[in-house]
Design an enzyme around this catalytic site. Structure first.
Site, PDB file in Angstrom:
ATOM      1  N   GLY A 171      42.898  19.125  46.295  1.00 47.43           N
ATOM      2  CA  GLY A 171      43.306  20.413  46.835  1.00 47.43           C
ATOM      3  C   GLY A 171      44.706  20.802  46.410  1.00 47.43           C
ATOM      4  O   GLY A 171      44.858  21.563  45.459  1.00 47.43           O
ATOM      5  N   SER A 178      40.332  15.838  40.833  1.00 49.81           N
ATOM      6  CA  SER A 178      41.236  16.961  40.942  1.00 49.81           C
ATOM      7  C   SER A 178      42.633  16.516  41.385  1.00 49.81           C
ATOM      8  O   SER A 178      43.224  15.634  40.778  1.00 49.81           O
ATOM      9  CB  SER A 178      40.645  18.008  41.893  1.00 49.81           C
ATOM     10  OG  SER A 178      41.337  19.215  41.810  1.00 49.81           O
ATOM     11  N   TYR A 179      43.160  17.073  42.484  1.00 43.85           N
ATOM     12  CA  TYR A 179      44.491  16.667  42.934  1.00 43.85           C
ATOM     13  C   TYR A 179      44.494  15.225  43.458  1.00 43.85           C
ATOM     14  O   TYR A 179      45.552  14.627  43.628  1.00 43.85           O
ATOM     15  CB  TYR A 179      45.043  17.617  43.995  1.00 43.85           C
ATOM     16  CG  TYR A 179      46.541  17.447  44.176  1.00 43.85           C
ATOM     17  CD1 TYR A 179      47.435  17.963  43.242  1.00 43.85           C
ATOM     18  CD2 TYR A 179      47.051  16.737  45.249  1.00 43.85           C
ATOM     19  CE1 TYR A 179      48.803  17.775  43.371  1.00 43.85           C
ATOM     20  CE2 TYR A 179      48.420  16.545  45.396  1.00 43.85           C
ATOM     21  CZ  TYR A 179      49.282  17.062  44.455  1.00 43.85           C
ATOM     22  OH  TYR A 179      50.643  16.866  44.577  1.00 43.85           O
ATOM     23  N   ASP A 218      35.205  22.684  32.629  1.00 45.47           N
ATOM     24  CA  ASP A 218      36.159  23.047  33.682  1.00 45.47           C
ATOM     25  C   ASP A 218      37.416  23.595  33.012  1.00 45.47           C
ATOM     26  O   ASP A 218      37.977  22.953  32.133  1.00 45.47           O
ATOM     27  CB  ASP A 218      36.504  21.807  34.515  1.00 45.47           C
ATOM     28  CG  ASP A 218      37.645  22.048  35.500  1.00 45.47           C
ATOM     29  OD1 ASP A 218      37.810  23.190  35.960  1.00 45.47           O
ATOM     30  OD2 ASP A 218      38.368  21.075  35.794  1.00 45.47           O
ATOM     31  N   HIS A 252      34.158  21.195  37.165  1.00 41.65           N
ATOM     32  CA  HIS A 252      35.227  20.501  37.875  1.00 41.65           C
ATOM     33  C   HIS A 252      34.700  19.365  38.739  1.00 41.65           C
ATOM     34  O   HIS A 252      35.285  18.291  38.788  1.00 41.65           O
ATOM     35  CB  HIS A 252      35.997  21.515  38.719  1.00 41.65           C
ATOM     36  CG  HIS A 252      37.282  21.003  39.263  1.00 41.65           C
ATOM     37  ND1 HIS A 252      38.359  20.722  38.464  1.00 41.65           N
ATOM     38  CD2 HIS A 252      37.662  20.710  40.530  1.00 41.65           C
ATOM     39  CE1 HIS A 252      39.361  20.291  39.218  1.00 41.65           C
ATOM     40  NE2 HIS A 252      38.958  20.273  40.472  1.00 41.65           N
TER      41      HIS A 252
END
Length: 482
Positions: free
Chosen positions: A100, A196-197, A404, A456
């Site tokens: 996030g 991701s994060y 992505d 993603h």
């Protein structure tokens, strides 16, 4: 002595007793799966999930609940443990983290990607995930930091002053205390995974574990980490992102050169001129696409009434990317995440999960905008942590869905190239189900792999390929060449 005399006189009673014992053992195996967890702690037993609303019957066990990581502040993190389908006591423990920052591992990892169940389109129930990773491991989904999903803090200021450091330290504290609740995992091989994060969360937690192990009498048996479409390095992530846009014809030559020459990718905060260039690229040149999979149809209208408008990507900011590029990074499709928000806001679901026990004064959401907008600290580069983990013998796999455009394959390749690792197995196509699953290269201390046609959230777009990737990671075998 009296009992022995009685049993000697009544052999029939002895036979019945023996049969009853065998029946009891069989019942225990059936109840607890094919590996008994009879020695489970009282705290763990209280976390046992009996049955989730709309859940199909399964043989494996599930647990969920809270672990307090700071009693003074009242911070508690929510977890969901899904045991392996077979032989759970012989399988490793795999921790999954979403990014996030501010997004829920329950909403995404557990419900859209690698978990045992997926949510029906209506949001009314669950169905089995054919390619769940609990076929190979015990899965521990952690919602971190406090403020994400069902995790909470009684000190509201925590939601406005959190960041990488707090997340890593609280996650370690969670794991240490969770092991006391589930002591059967104390000697188990541990792997940390995410996307991701969580490209920050996963290596940072690994670093915290190694520091803890250096002085602890009860070290955690960390074996490896794996991250997908991972935020890694400010400069190379941004350079790789803009390059991906240009190489995939999303932006013009002119805009590409202007971005390269105007923006200082080393800085987290962009100049006004740079910001305006990003705005122009997205508003005028991207068109109505889904940046999380540039070849998938965007979700304009769903049965839930959710809408997607390209400009809403600018409504949230992240510390590692230009403001315009951001939305809920771990969330692919608002049409999909709405199902999770519908299901996990049901009171019967929360009761079954032992969640929201403090009656959090806000609705459960897939991602927290409060956390995302108020992220306090973010490491400029994760590459130094990679170097440390490699030196300490921790296995590292990095994978990337190649359609992505938010944390694209070019960003990962640019960043990992700075490690200058020696090549063990040169670049080659790997296969799944007789098709090219992607491409891979094996280095000293790290394996990199692409997943062809995945966005993603790799396991959502290419579940079979993602499971193959995961199984190869656990066994530490190169991806299949045929």
């Amino acid at each position: 002595m009296v009992m022995k005399m009685i049993m000697a006189k009544h052999s029939t009673f002895s036979l019945i007793t023996s049969l009853l014992c065998h029946v009891l053992i069989i019942m225990l195996v059936l109840v607890h799966g094919n590996n008994s967890d009879v020695g489970i702690t009282k705290e763990a037993e209280m976390d046992r999930i009996v049955l989730l609303p709309g859940q199909p019957n399964v043989a494996f066990q599930q647990y969920s609940g809270y672990v307090t990581v700071d009693r003074v502040a009242g911070r508690a993190l929510f977890y969901w443990l899904t045991q392996a389908v077979s032989n759970p006591l012989q399988k490793p423990l795999v921790i999954w983290l979403n990014g996030g920052p501010g997004c829920s591992s329950v909403a995404y990892g557990a419900s859209e990607e690698i978990g045992a169940f997926k949510i029906k389109r209506s949001g009314s129930g669950l169905y089995l995930n054919k390619y769940s990773w609990n076929q190979a491991a015990n899965l521990l989904f952690l919602e971190a930091p406090a403020g994400v999903g069902f995790s909470y803090s009684n000190s509201s200021s925590d939601l406005y002053h959190t960041g990488d450091l707090t997340t890593a330290k609280d996650s370690l504290e969670f794991l240490i205390k969770w092991m006391e609740r589930f002591p059967e995992y104390k000697q188990r091989d541990i792997y940390i995974t995410g996307e991701s994060y969580a490209g920050h969360y996963v290596p940072q937690l690994a670093r915290e574990i190694l520091a803890y192990n250096s002085f602890s009498n009860h070290p955690l048996n960390l074996k490896g980490i794996m991250v997908g479409n991972a935020v890694t390095d400010n400069y190379y992530d941004n350079l790789g992102t803009v390059t991906y846009w240009w190489s995939h014809a999303m932006i013009s030559d002119k805009t590409f050169h202007q971005l390269i020459n105007t923006c200082d990718f080393h800085h987290q905060k962009n100049s006004d001129e740079c910001e305006s260039l990003y705005s122009y690229a997205m508003d005028q040149e991207f068109g109505n696409i889904d940046q999380y999979n540039i070849y998938a149809p965007p979700c304009n209208k769903s049965d839930d009434g959710a809408t997607y408008v390209g400009s809403t990507l600018r409504d949230m900011k992240l510390p590692h990317l230009p403001r315009q590029v951001s939305r809920k990074l771990s969330g692919y499709d608002p049409c999909t995440e709405k199902r999770a928000e519908k299901y996990y806001n049901r009171l019967d679901v929360q009761k079954a999960l032992h969640a929201n026990v403090t009656k959090i004064p806000y609705k459960w959401t897939a991602c927290s905008e409060v956390l995302n907008r108020n992220w306090n600290d973010s490491e400029v580069s994760i590459l130094p942590i990679y170097r440390q983990l490699i030196k300490d013998g921790i296995k590292i796999w990095v994978f990337s869905g190649d359609v992505d455009s938010v944390v694209p394959v070019t960003a990962s390749r640019f960043a990992l190239g700075q490690l200058k690792l020696q090549i063990k197995i040169p670049w080659y196509p790997w296969y799944v189900n007789k098709q090219v699953g992607g491409w891979t290269e094996v280095y000293e201390g790290l394996t990199f792999a692409t997943v062809r046609g995945a966005g993603h959230e790799v396991p959502m777009f290419k579940p079979r390929a993602a499971l193959q990737l995961f199984q190869s990671f656990l066994t530490n075998k190169p991806l299949p060449k045929s």
